[in-house]
Design a protein around this motif. Structure first.
Motif, PDB file in Angstrom:
ATOM      1  N   PHE A 127       0.868  -1.178   0.000  1.00  0.00           N
ATOM      2  CA  PHE A 127       0.000   0.000   0.000  1.00  0.00           C
ATOM      3  C   PHE A 127       0.905   1.227   0.000  1.00  0.00           C
ATOM      4  O   PHE A 127       1.628   1.464   0.971  1.00  0.00           O
ATOM      5  N   SER A 128       0.893   1.982  -1.092  1.00  0.00           N
ATOM      6  CA  SER A 128       1.823   3.093  -1.241  1.00  0.00           C
ATOM      7  C   SER A 128       1.093   4.345  -1.715  1.00  0.00           C
ATOM      8  O   SER A 128       0.368   4.307  -2.715  1.00  0.00           O
ATOM      9  N   VAL A 129       1.304   5.454  -0.996  1.00  0.00           N
ATOM     10  CA  VAL A 129       0.808   6.763  -1.428  1.00  0.00           C
ATOM     11  C   VAL A 129       2.038   7.632  -1.672  1.00  0.00           C
ATOM     12  O   VAL A 129       2.617   8.176  -0.737  1.00  0.00           O
ATOM     13  N   PRO A 130       2.494   7.732  -2.935  1.00  0.00           N
ATOM     14  CA  PRO A 130       3.730   8.462  -3.229  1.00  0.00           C
ATOM     15  C   PRO A 130       3.609   9.960  -2.971  1.00  0.00           C
ATOM     16  O   PRO A 130       2.507  10.525  -2.921  1.00  0.00           O
ATOM     17  N   CYS A 131       4.772  10.591  -2.827  1.00  0.00           N
ATOM     18  CA  CYS A 131       4.799  12.020  -2.533  1.00  0.00           C
ATOM     19  C   CYS A 131       6.037  12.645  -3.190  1.00  0.00           C
ATOM     20  O   CYS A 131       7.068  11.978  -3.358  1.00  0.00           O
ATOM     21  N   CYS A 132       5.930  13.909  -3.548  1.00  0.00           N
ATOM     22  CA  CYS A 132       7.086  14.699  -4.005  1.00  0.00           C
ATOM     23  C   CYS A 132       7.851  14.014  -5.138  1.00  0.00           C
ATOM     24  O   CYS A 132       9.049  13.747  -5.027  1.00  0.00           O
ATOM     25  N   GLN A 133       7.158  13.734  -6.243  1.00  0.00           N
ATOM     26  CA  GLN A 133       7.792  13.035  -7.363  1.00  0.00           C
ATOM     27  C   GLN A 133       8.617  14.026  -8.211  1.00  0.00           C
ATOM     28  O   GLN A 133       8.187  14.440  -9.285  1.00  0.00           O
ATOM     29  N   HIS A 134       9.811  14.377  -7.717  1.00  0.00           N
ATOM     30  CA  HIS A 134      10.627  15.381  -8.399  1.00  0.00           C
ATOM     31  C   HIS A 134      11.562  14.785  -9.456  1.00  0.00           C
ATOM     32  O   HIS A 134      11.998  15.491 -10.362  1.00  0.00           O
ATOM     33  N   GLU A 135      11.884  13.509  -9.320  1.00  0.00           N
ATOM     34  CA  GLU A 135      12.965  12.916 -10.107  1.00  0.00           C
ATOM     35  C   GLU A 135      12.771  13.104 -11.605  1.00  0.00           C
ATOM     36  O   GLU A 135      13.653  13.634 -12.304  1.00  0.00           O
ATOM     37  N   VAL A 136      11.657  12.679 -12.148  1.00  0.00           N
ATOM     38  CA  VAL A 136      11.408  12.779 -13.588  1.00  0.00           C
ATOM     39  C   VAL A 136      11.258  14.241 -14.002  1.00  0.00           C
ATOM     40  O   VAL A 136      11.782  14.674 -15.041  1.00  0.00           O
ATOM     41  N   ASN A 137      10.577  15.020 -13.185  1.00  0.00           N
ATOM     42  CA  ASN A 137      10.347  16.437 -13.494  1.00  0.00           C
ATOM     43  C   ASN A 137      11.656  17.196 -13.668  1.00  0.00           C
ATOM     44  O   ASN A 137      11.756  18.110 -14.503  1.00  0.00           O
ATOM     45  N   ASN A 138      12.681  16.824 -12.903  1.00  0.00           N
ATOM     46  CA  ASN A 138      13.969  17.520 -12.973  1.00  0.00           C
ATOM     47  C   ASN A 138      14.816  17.113 -14.173  1.00  0.00           C
ATOM     48  O   ASN A 138      15.822  17.767 -14.477  1.00  0.00           O
ATOM     49  N   GLN A 139      14.442  16.034 -14.865  1.00  0.00           N
ATOM     50  CA  GLN A 139      15.283  15.512 -15.942  1.00  0.00           C
ATOM     51  C   GLN A 139      14.634  15.544 -17.320  1.00  0.00           C
ATOM     52  O   GLN A 139      15.343  15.649 -18.331  1.00  0.00           O
ATOM     53  N   ILE A 140      13.330  15.414 -17.379  1.00  0.00           N
ATOM     54  CA  ILE A 140      12.653  15.150 -18.652  1.00  0.00           C
ATOM     55  C   ILE A 140      12.934  16.249 -19.684  1.00  0.00           C
ATOM     56  O   ILE A 140      12.966  17.434 -19.358  1.00  0.00           O
ATOM     57  N   LYS A 141      13.155  15.840 -20.926  1.00  0.00           N
ATOM     58  CA  LYS A 141      13.429  16.758 -22.040  1.00  0.00           C
ATOM     59  C   LYS A 141      12.340  16.597 -23.105  1.00  0.00           C
ATOM     60  O   LYS A 141      11.746  15.537 -23.257  1.00  0.00           O
ATOM     61  N   LYS A 142      12.114  17.658 -23.859  1.00  0.00           N
ATOM     62  CA  LYS A 142      11.161  17.578 -24.967  1.00  0.00           C
ATOM     63  C   LYS A 142      11.731  16.669 -26.047  1.00  0.00           C
ATOM     64  O   LYS A 142      12.892  16.789 -26.431  1.00  0.00           O
ATOM     65  N   ALA A 143      10.863  15.778 -26.545  1.00  0.00           N
ATOM     66  CA  ALA A 143      11.368  14.822 -27.533  1.00  0.00           C
ATOM     67  C   ALA A 143      10.284  14.255 -28.435  1.00  0.00           C
ATOM     68  O   ALA A 143      10.551  13.359 -29.233  1.00  0.00           O
ATOM     69  N   GLY A 144       9.039  14.749 -28.317  1.00  0.00           N
ATOM     70  CA  GLY A 144       8.005  14.157 -29.161  1.00  0.00           C
ATOM     71  C   GLY A 144       6.605  14.484 -28.703  1.00  0.00           C
ATOM     72  O   GLY A 144       6.296  15.625 -28.341  1.00  0.00           O
ATOM     73  N   GLU A 145       5.760  13.447 -28.671  1.00  0.00           N
ATOM     74  CA  GLU A 145       4.327  13.628 -28.460  1.00  0.00           C
ATOM     75  C   GLU A 145       3.978  14.258 -27.118  1.00  0.00           C
ATOM     76  O   GLU A 145       2.945  14.917 -26.974  1.00  0.00           O
ATOM     77  N   LEU A 146       4.785  14.060 -26.098  1.00  0.00           N
ATOM     78  CA  LEU A 146       4.484  14.589 -24.774  1.00  0.00           C
ATOM     79  C   LEU A 146       4.876  16.053 -24.601  1.00  0.00           C
ATOM     80  O   LEU A 146       4.581  16.646 -23.557  1.00  0.00           O
ATOM     81  N   ASP A 147       5.509  16.640 -25.603  1.00  0.00           N
ATOM     82  CA  ASP A 147       6.036  18.002 -25.444  1.00  0.00           C
ATOM     83  C   ASP A 147       4.971  19.021 -25.042  1.00  0.00           C
ATOM     84  O   ASP A 147       5.251  19.971 -24.308  1.00  0.00           O
ATOM     85  N   ILE A 148       3.748  18.828 -25.508  1.00  0.00           N
ATOM     86  CA  ILE A 148       2.679  19.774 -25.184  1.00  0.00           C
ATOM     87  C   ILE A 148       2.433  19.847 -23.678  1.00  0.00           C
ATOM     88  O   ILE A 148       2.003  20.874 -23.147  1.00  0.00           O
ATOM     89  N   PHE A 149       2.743  18.749 -22.974  1.00  0.00           N
ATOM     90  CA  PHE A 149       2.542  18.725 -21.526  1.00  0.00           C
ATOM     91  C   PHE A 149       3.723  19.312 -20.752  1.00  0.00           C
ATOM     92  O   PHE A 149       3.647  19.448 -19.531  1.00  0.00           O
ATOM     93  N   LEU A 150       4.798  19.617 -21.441  1.00  0.00           N
ATOM     94  CA  LEU A 150       6.019  20.065 -20.761  1.00  0.00           C
ATOM     95  C   LEU A 150       6.242  21.567 -20.889  1.00  0.00           C
ATOM     96  O   LEU A 150       7.254  22.086 -20.447  1.00  0.00           O
ATOM     97  N   ARG A 151       5.286  22.270 -21.510  1.00  0.00           N
ATOM     98  CA  ARG A 151       5.433  23.692 -21.777  1.00  0.00           C
ATOM     99  C   ARG A 151       5.293  24.554 -20.532  1.00  0.00           C
ATOM    100  O   ARG A 151       6.016  25.531 -20.362  1.00  0.00           O
TER     101      ARG A 151
END
Length: 345
Positions: A241-265
């Protein structure tokens, strides 16, 4: 209820996960109490059409009345469609953690201003009960990571030890020595001798090395959630049973590269998308590691944005199905995700 011209009491029990009923007269009901119930339960809540009372088992085998719950409405109660929701943790129960939290008054009434908190705590216990309601387990060992002073650990212990009568052992881990000292003092005050707390860092310290049945991680910060999930996978824990918190890891690294770019603006959208992406990868990893996994709204979004619970139960051997797509996504968008890294090492 009435059967023809006589008063009868209906009981319900479970046998082989099937409900069965008995209709008993007054003497039959008293015999049932003597033969099946007396002395077997540490705490009993008895509810009738005119009121309710709670009893706690004493060391000499007798029961002591500890509280009187609110009386039901006159005339046998209210109609079904007008009844309030029934909660697993009921008003009138002697639950010391709810008193210390200020959710219950000292005589176990709900504090009106804390009703939302009362509902949230019951929601947490209900999600656990959904997994254990039909369980035949007699004992359980649980590790709780990042337990803090939330009191949910104490309430969880109460649910398993008192409500379900199980032989439960819970170890709570936290980084802060003063928090651990406080929690151990509270456990001693409650008489919870199989609940203890330890100072430990899940990312680097040696942890409990015997069999684990269940791992709980509520709001463990950022990648600490991943280390706790990986520990549960390694130990082949049956329940997570897990309720995650403070998910910074991906947010600090992710780069624009395709279909998801609209969500990263925009920062606020990027942050939420990355949190959802992180938890989706975690859920996929658990599925491939042999767990049937649900993503559930833990509390209403208006009360906390950290409102997703990962609830997982081990049902099969590991198999690769979702992880290749997760790895490809991470490579394309230039990020790493700790649980993926730990599984792949």
């Amino acid at each position: 209820m009435k059967l023809k011209d006589r008063l009868a009491f209906q009981t319900e029990g479970l046998r082989d996960n099937k409900a069965y009923h008995q209709n008993l007269d007054e003497q039959g009901l008293l015999r049932l109490f003597d033969e099946e119930l007396d002395g077997r339960y540490r705490q009993v809540l008895i509810t009738t059409g005119t009121g309710a009372a709670q009893y706690v088992l004493k060391r000499d085998g007798s029961y002591r009345r500890t509280a009187k719950a609110l009386a039901a409405a006159p005339g046998g109660g209210v109609p079904d469609h007008d009844r309030q929701k029934t909660y697993l943790l009921s008003e009138g129960e002697n639950i010391p953690a709810l008193v210390d939290l200020g959710v219950f008054t000292p005589d176990f009434r709900i504090v009106k201003s804390k009703y939302d908190k009362y509902r949230q705590i019951n929601r947490f216990i209900q999600l656990i009960d959904d997994e254990f309601a039909a369980s035949q387990r007699k004992s359980l060992t649980i590790l709780d990571f990042g337990c803090g002073k939330s009191y949910l650990t104490f309430i969880m212990f109460y649910y398993f030890a008192v409500k379900r009568g199980m032989d439960v052992r819970i170890i709570g881990y936290d980084l802060k020595a003063d928090v651990v000292e406080h929690c151990n003092a509270v456990a001693a005050r409650y008489g919870y001798d199989k609940l203890r707390f330890v100072v430990a860092d899940v990312t680097k310290d040696k942890l409990y090395d015997e069999h684990i049945d269940m791992v709980v991680t509520l709001h463990a910060c950022d990648t600490a959630t991943d280390y706790a999930l990986y520990y549960a996978i390694q130990k082949q824990a049956d329940y997570i049973f897990s309720v995650p918190c403070c998910q910074h890891e991906v947010n600090n690294q992710i780069k624009k590269a395709g279909e998801l770019d609209i969500f990263l603006r925009h920062g606020i959208v990027k942050e939420r998308v990355c949190a959802l992406l992180t938890d989706s990868i975690r859920a996929s990893a658990l599925e491939d590691m042999g767990y049937k996994t649900d993503m559930i709204e833990f509390v209403d979004f208006e009360h906390s944005p950290k409102n997703i619970m990962l609830r997982a139960r081990r049902v099969r051997p590991p198999r690769e199905k979702e992880l290749p797509a997760c790895r490809a996504l991470a490579k394309k968008y230039g990020f790493t995700q700790t649980l993926l890294t730990l599984i792949d090492k």
